[in-house]
Design an enzyme around this catalytic site. Structure first.
Site, PDB file in Angstrom:
ATOM      1  CB  ALA A 178      -1.113  -0.260   1.542  1.00 51.45           C
ATOM      2  CG  ASP A 225      15.627  -1.187  -7.277  1.00 50.56           C
ATOM      3  OD1 ASP A 225      15.213  -0.103  -8.209  1.00 50.56           O
ATOM      4  OD2 ASP A 225      16.909  -0.192  -6.561  1.00 50.56           O
ATOM      5  CD1 TRP A 231      -4.745   4.968  -7.882  1.00 49.94           C
ATOM      6  CD2 TRP A 231      -6.146   3.045  -8.724  1.00 49.94           C
ATOM      7  NE1 TRP A 231      -5.636   5.296  -8.452  1.00 49.94           N
ATOM      8  CE2 TRP A 231      -6.756   4.817  -9.894  1.00 49.94           C
ATOM      9  CE3 TRP A 231      -6.663   2.233  -9.106  1.00 49.94           C
ATOM     10  CZ2 TRP A 231      -7.450   4.538 -10.522  1.00 49.94           C
ATOM     11  CZ3 TRP A 231      -7.972   2.466 -10.198  1.00 49.94           C
ATOM     12  CH2 TRP A 231      -7.866   3.764 -10.990  1.00 49.94           C
ATOM     13  CD  GLU A 268       5.211  -3.218  -9.265  1.00 51.34           C
ATOM     14  OE1 GLU A 268       6.150  -3.525  -8.986  1.00 51.34           O
ATOM     15  OE2 GLU A 268       4.357  -4.058  -9.255  1.00 51.34           O
ATOM     16  N   GLY A 275     -11.544  -8.666 -36.926  1.00 52.87           N
ATOM     17  CA  GLY A 275     -12.880  -7.361 -35.686  1.00 52.87           C
ATOM     18  C   GLY A 275     -12.833  -9.260 -34.603  1.00 52.87           C
ATOM     19  NE  ARG A 295      -9.750 -14.141 -42.720  1.00 52.72           N
ATOM     20  CZ  ARG A 295     -11.167 -13.992 -43.208  1.00 52.72           C
ATOM     21  NH1 ARG A 295     -12.648 -15.800 -43.225  1.00 52.72           N
ATOM     22  NH2 ARG A 295     -11.805 -13.095 -43.075  1.00 52.72           N
ATOM     23  CD  GLU A 311       4.508   8.297 -19.015  1.00 55.61           C
ATOM     24  OE1 GLU A 311       3.816   7.552 -18.411  1.00 55.61           O
ATOM     25  OE2 GLU A 311       3.699   8.553 -20.620  1.00 55.61           O
ATOM     26  CB  ILE A 345      -3.068 -10.235 -37.442  1.00 55.51           C
ATOM     27  CG1 ILE A 345      -1.592  -9.493 -38.023  1.00 55.51           C
ATOM     28  CG2 ILE A 345      -2.859 -11.662 -38.240  1.00 55.51           C
ATOM     29  CD1 ILE A 345      -0.211  -9.908 -37.234  1.00 55.51           C
TER      30      ILE A 345
HETATM   31  N1  COS Z   1      16.938   2.010  -4.135  1.00 63.49           N
HETATM   32  C1  COS Z   1      17.424   2.751  -2.684  1.00 63.49           C
HETATM   33  N2  COS Z   1      17.301   3.858  -2.463  1.00 63.49           N
HETATM   34  C2  COS Z   1      16.721   4.911  -3.837  1.00 63.49           C
HETATM   35  C3  COS Z   1      16.598   4.051  -4.664  1.00 63.49           C
HETATM   36  C4  COS Z   1      16.638   3.300  -5.036  1.00 63.49           C
HETATM   37  N3  COS Z   1      16.019   2.436  -5.711  1.00 63.49           N
HETATM   38  N4  COS Z   1      16.136   4.907  -5.209  1.00 63.49           N
HETATM   39  C5  COS Z   1      16.338   6.617  -4.935  1.00 63.49           C
HETATM   40  N5  COS Z   1      17.028   5.841  -3.364  1.00 63.49           N
HETATM   41  C6  COS Z   1      17.521   6.738  -2.237  1.00 63.49           C
HETATM   42  C7  COS Z   1      18.235   7.498  -2.613  1.00 63.49           C
HETATM   43  O1  COS Z   1      19.297   7.714  -3.672  1.00 63.49           O
HETATM   44  C8  COS Z   1      18.048   8.862  -1.764  1.00 63.49           C
HETATM   45  O2  COS Z   1      18.683   8.854  -1.043  1.00 63.49           O
HETATM   46  P1  COS Z   1      19.463  10.070  -0.574  1.00 63.49           P
HETATM   47  O3  COS Z   1      18.265  11.239   0.308  1.00 63.49           O
HETATM   48  O4  COS Z   1      20.768   9.583   0.401  1.00 63.49           O
HETATM   49  O5  COS Z   1      20.750  10.789  -1.454  1.00 63.49           O
HETATM   50  C9  COS Z   1      16.530   9.191  -2.136  1.00 63.49           C
HETATM   51  O6  COS Z   1      16.049   7.583  -2.292  1.00 63.49           O
HETATM   52  C10 COS Z   1      15.711   9.671  -2.982  1.00 63.49           C
HETATM   53  O7  COS Z   1      15.775   9.532  -4.282  1.00 63.49           O
HETATM   54  P2  COS Z   1      15.071  10.463  -4.930  1.00 63.49           P
HETATM   55  O8  COS Z   1      16.175  12.125  -5.264  1.00 63.49           O
HETATM   56  O9  COS Z   1      15.876  10.084  -6.704  1.00 63.49           O
HETATM   57  O10 COS Z   1      13.898  10.506  -4.870  1.00 63.49           O
HETATM   58  P3  COS Z   1      12.764  11.269  -5.754  1.00 63.49           P
HETATM   59  O11 COS Z   1      11.544  11.812  -5.182  1.00 63.49           O
HETATM   60  O12 COS Z   1      12.541  11.893  -6.647  1.00 63.49           O
HETATM   61  O13 COS Z   1      12.299   9.860  -6.382  1.00 63.49           O
HETATM   62  C11 COS Z   1      11.122   8.686  -8.048  1.00 63.49           C
HETATM   63  C12 COS Z   1      11.881   9.615  -7.677  1.00 63.49           C
HETATM   64  C13 COS Z   1      10.406   8.991  -9.178  1.00 63.49           C
HETATM   65  C14 COS Z   1      12.490   7.652  -8.628  1.00 63.49           C
HETATM   66  C15 COS Z   1      10.329   8.325  -7.372  1.00 63.49           C
HETATM   67  O14 COS Z   1       9.557   8.745  -6.477  1.00 63.49           O
HETATM   68  C16 COS Z   1       9.537   6.619  -8.055  1.00 63.49           C
HETATM   69  O15 COS Z   1      10.626   5.952  -8.579  1.00 63.49           O
HETATM   70  N6  COS Z   1       8.425   7.231  -8.333  1.00 63.49           N
HETATM   71  C17 COS Z   1       7.397   5.417  -8.794  1.00 63.49           C
HETATM   72  C18 COS Z   1       7.067   4.967  -7.714  1.00 63.49           C
HETATM   73  C19 COS Z   1       5.683   4.374  -8.027  1.00 63.49           C
HETATM   74  O16 COS Z   1       5.975   3.326  -8.702  1.00 63.49           O
HETATM   75  N7  COS Z   1       4.687   3.727  -8.061  1.00 63.49           N
HETATM   76  C20 COS Z   1       3.631   3.214  -8.523  1.00 63.49           C
HETATM   77  C21 COS Z   1       2.646   3.211  -6.644  1.00 63.49           C
HETATM   78  S1  COS Z   1       3.281   0.858  -6.443  1.00 63.49           S
HETATM   79  S2  COS Z   1       2.109   0.137  -7.656  1.00 63.49           S
END
Ligand code: COS
Length: 389
Positions: A130, A245, A163, A369, A346, A273, A373, A343
């Site tokens: 969540a 990740d 969601w 996830e 309808g 077809r 963008e 392909i």
């Molecule tokens: N693994 C470990 N640490 C991470 C990381 C990762 N993959 N990505 C970022 N961090 C850490 C960074 O190193 C940074 O640490 P410090 O503060 O020590 O420097 C901190 O977290 C903040 O990172 P960042 O500055 O990149 O944060 P942002 O707010 O700019 O993050 C994105 C932007 C877009 C990358 C992030 O918000 C994201 O992934 N959003 C999409 C989330 C998503 O998938 N939503 C759908 C809901 S889940 S179904």
């Protein structure tokens, strides 16, 4: 017969080939467990069957019900790909057990893992992740749901989540909240909240084009033991990102399963077809579609299994590889399914047809996830950062 030549790619090992056979056999049977008029009951049946087949043992680590001491991302990908080939809902049921349990697997204490993971593998507990809120989905650092101290051993959770996959169905929700250790990303924490905790309300179920159990949740003075926090206070953002990740490349794998199915359906149609005195497959324009589809499927597969392999080799962060895998595979799958639609003519848009189902199933994968963008932002930042370093 589906093309399985990718199983010979160097990213995979003999055990993966065996697992693929098991998962593909299961997937054919799983599709028959789905009743589109009763999604909740279908999900429960699928989770139980996935456990019985031993597949959920790949969603958690050993010795907590899992097969290996660390999640094997290639196994997760192979299972998701195989399930998606036959059933989007079976893929959903498997994926949510892994993603929902992911923060516990990666950041839980031994005691927390012992308590929560074995029931996930056994199919006795359904999990939810969540994170998203009405005003914060892509911008995780902006999330507003709060967890504030409530006596010495509890926190009080207030806010909304939306969601949420398995919302209303889950036994445990891994919830990301603002705990305020620092502003923005450094002030979040993750908690396990049990279903039925007073103050946790399912506001509404969210109907979607490919019906999966999704809900909007409200937390009002919801009291949760501090012992349910995963990792340290303030580590929530890192926990969410590290979990994503691992699981983002598996979203690419599900897209790949949908794409392979669309390609196989298109090939069957192109071979049989007849029109203009020949088959569809004799037409060069159709051959052009098929070649583009094969190229997309292979590119997606290479990206997905490269990312999964890198993680399995012990790489710490694979943020860029996982973002590339999700971006390339989901966008490619959408194109492949669209071409399969051309392909089929309808028949592609007839309700209940396989291509129509794939159309509905793929769309959300370019959004959840991390939308395409967001993946592009992550990829661009990774190269700009390297360039500047
Ligand atoms: N693994 C470990 N640490 C991470 C990381 C990762 N993959 N990505 C970022 N961090 C850490 C960074 O190193 C940074 O640490 P410090 O503060 O020590 O420097 C901190 O977290 C903040 O990172 P960042 O500055 O990149 O944060 P942002 O707010 O700019 O993050 C994105 C932007 C877009 C990358 C992030 O918000 C994201 O992934 N959003 C999409 C989330 C998503 O998938 N939503 C759908 C809901 S889940 S179904």
């Amino acid at each position: 017969m589906p093309d399985t030549s990718f199983l010979d790619w160097p990213f995979l090992e003999p055990a993966h080939r065996e697992l693929r056979r098991l998962a593909a056999g299961f997937a054919e049977r799983a599709a028959r467990l789905v009743d589109h008029h009763d999604i909740d009951a279908s999900c429960r049946r699928l989770v139980a069957a996935l456990a019985e087949a031993g597949l959920l043992a790949h969603a958690v680590p050993a010795p907590h019900g899992g097969k290996q001491p660390r999640l094997d991302v290639r196994s997760l990908c192979l299972i998701r790909e195989s399930l998606a080939y036959d059933s989007g809902l079976a893929d959903f049921a498997f994926a949510m057990q892994g993603l929902g349990a992911g923060p516990i697997t990666l950041f839980g204490s031994e005691e927390q893992k012992r308590a929560w993971l074995p029931p996930v593998a056994a199919g006795r507990a359904i999990m939810a992740f969540a994170l998203s809120e009405p005003e914060a989905g892509s911008d995780v650092a902006a999330l507003a749901c709060t967890a504030s101290p409530d006596g010495p051993v509890h926190v009080r959770i207030d806010g909304e989540k939306t969601w949420i996959s398995n919302g209303g169905l889950a036994d445990h929700y891994v919830l990301f909240c603002r705990t305020g250790e620092a502003p923005g990303a450094r002030g979040l924490s993750a908690f396990v909240v049990e279903a039925g905790t007073p103050g946790l309300e399912i506001v509404e179920r969210i109907p979607t084009i490919a019906p999966h159990p999704l809900a909007h949740l409200r937390f009002a003075a919801c009291r949760v033991p501090l012992a349910n926090r995963l990792g340290a206070g303030g580590e929530g953002f890192k926990i969410a990102m590290a979990t994503l990740d691992v699981f983002r490349s598996t979203v690419g794998a599900a897209a790949l399963g949908f794409a392979r199915r669309a390609l196989d359906e298109a090939l069957a149609r192109a071979r049989t077809r007849r029109l203009f005195g020949a088959t569809l497959g004799d037409l060069q324009l159709v051959q052009g579609h098929l070649a583009d589809m094969v190229a997309d499927v292979d590119a997606a597969g290479l990206m997905v299994y490269r990312a999964a392999w890198a993680k399995d080799q012990g790489a710490g962060r694979i943020t860029r590889e996982a973002a590339l895998a999700k971006l390339v595979a989901t966008e490619a799958a959408q194109r492949v399914i669209d071409r399969a639609g051309q392909i089929h003519g309808g028949l592609a848009v007839r309700s209940g047809a396989k291509i129509e189902e794939l159309y509905r199933e793929i769309r959300a994968l370019r959004i959840y996830e991390g939308a395409s963008e967001v993946q592009k932002v992550i990829i661009a930042r990774s190269v700009l950062g390297e360039g500047l370093a």
